[in-house]
Design an enzyme around this catalytic site. Sequence first.
Site, mmCIF file in Angstrom:
data_model
loop_
_atom_site.group_PDB
_atom_site.id
_atom_site.type_symbol
_atom_site.label_atom_id
_atom_site.label_comp_id
_atom_site.label_asym_id
_atom_site.label_seq_id
_atom_site.Cartn_x
_atom_site.Cartn_y
_atom_site.Cartn_z
ATOM 1 C CB SER A 148 -1.196 0.001 1.032
ATOM 2 O OG SER A 148 -1.679 -1.207 1.132
HETATM 3 N N1 SAH Z 1 -0.314 -5.012 3.608
HETATM 4 C C1 SAH Z 1 0.527 -5.527 2.476
HETATM 5 C C2 SAH Z 1 0.082 -4.886 1.163
HETATM 6 C C3 SAH Z 1 -1.382 -6.054 0.934
HETATM 7 S S1 SAH Z 1 -2.091 -6.106 -0.102
HETATM 8 C C4 SAH Z 1 2.212 -4.803 2.400
HETATM 9 O O1 SAH Z 1 1.785 -4.378 3.261
HETATM 10 O O2 SAH Z 1 2.659 -5.254 1.915
HETATM 11 C C5 SAH Z 1 -2.891 -7.939 0.346
HETATM 12 C C6 SAH Z 1 -2.559 -8.613 0.154
HETATM 13 O O3 SAH Z 1 -3.599 -9.596 0.927
HETATM 14 C C7 SAH Z 1 -2.270 -10.053 -0.986
HETATM 15 O O4 SAH Z 1 -0.502 -10.142 -0.426
HETATM 16 C C8 SAH Z 1 -3.313 -11.023 -1.429
HETATM 17 O O5 SAH Z 1 -2.348 -12.109 -1.407
HETATM 18 C C9 SAH Z 1 -3.620 -10.750 0.640
HETATM 19 N N2 SAH Z 1 -5.014 -11.986 0.504
HETATM 20 C C10 SAH Z 1 -6.385 -12.100 -0.479
HETATM 21 N N3 SAH Z 1 -6.809 -12.197 -0.409
HETATM 22 C C11 SAH Z 1 -6.430 -12.967 1.126
HETATM 23 C C12 SAH Z 1 -7.057 -13.977 1.856
HETATM 24 N N4 SAH Z 1 -8.828 -14.417 2.177
HETATM 25 N N5 SAH Z 1 -6.781 -14.627 3.230
HETATM 26 C C13 SAH Z 1 -5.377 -13.755 3.289
HETATM 27 N N6 SAH Z 1 -4.953 -13.015 2.948
HETATM 28 C C14 SAH Z 1 -5.198 -12.634 1.471
#
Ligand code: SAH
Length: 208
Positions: free
Chosen positions: A52
């Site tokens: 993000s």
């Molecule tokens: N907070 C992170 C950004 C996350 S992007 C940072 O600081 O880098 C969103 C993330 O959610 C991705 O890595 C994706 O793979 C994960 N994601 C999507 N669906 C999910 C689920 N059902 N359970 C766990 N993780 C999930």
Amino acid sequence: MIASQVVNRGLRDRRVLAAMAWTPREWFLPPHLARSAYDDAPLPIGSGQTISQPYIVALMTASLAPRRRDRILEIGTGSGYQTAILARLAGTVFTVERLPDLLVEAEERFRRLRLTNIQTRLGDGAAGWSEEAPFDGILVTAAAPRVPDPLLAQLAPQGRLVIPLGDLASQELVIIQRSTQGFEQRSAGGVRFVPLISRLAFMEQSRS
Ligand code: SAH
């Protein structure tokens, strides 16, 4: 980055700003993107996912308002950048990621930063982490059409849940507080996140 992107947009929470100042954002990116680490933008971290934008990390962290002894559940570890910032502010952070490659890299970063108060799990975070519930705060860093029921159920009394709610194109950052009367909800503005992939959120084929 903190002065121009976060404080300039009106976010002045000292604990959040200090936690960001302690956390080297370039460590959370693929090496070829290290030069862009402090850009005012989200960046790709592999597997089609993104880290993000710094301001959004600050806004989500301030909205969650973690206290020193809190148990926090984060859904969507991704690069681990948001996790690392939460770990500086809270007691224990439980973080769930569905993609193994991303989780392995994030775990390596937590070790390098000697963040020992993080527990990780591979799986569908929309189901929460029932063995460790209740949580004082739950932060979802992927977009959902509605709040997955298990997350509401795993929120402690007075606990806060922060989640981007909307469709695949755009969402509102929603803050839900559990009170004795039930759940109170407010919005912290428009955001854009990658989808939460789950039978409780967006199905995988609904992407693109
Ligand atoms: N907070 C992170 C950004 C996350 S992007 C940072 O600081 O880098 C969103 C993330 O959610 C991705 O890595 C994706 O793979 C994960 N994601 C999507 N669906 C999910 C689920 N059902 N359970 C766990 N993780 C999930």
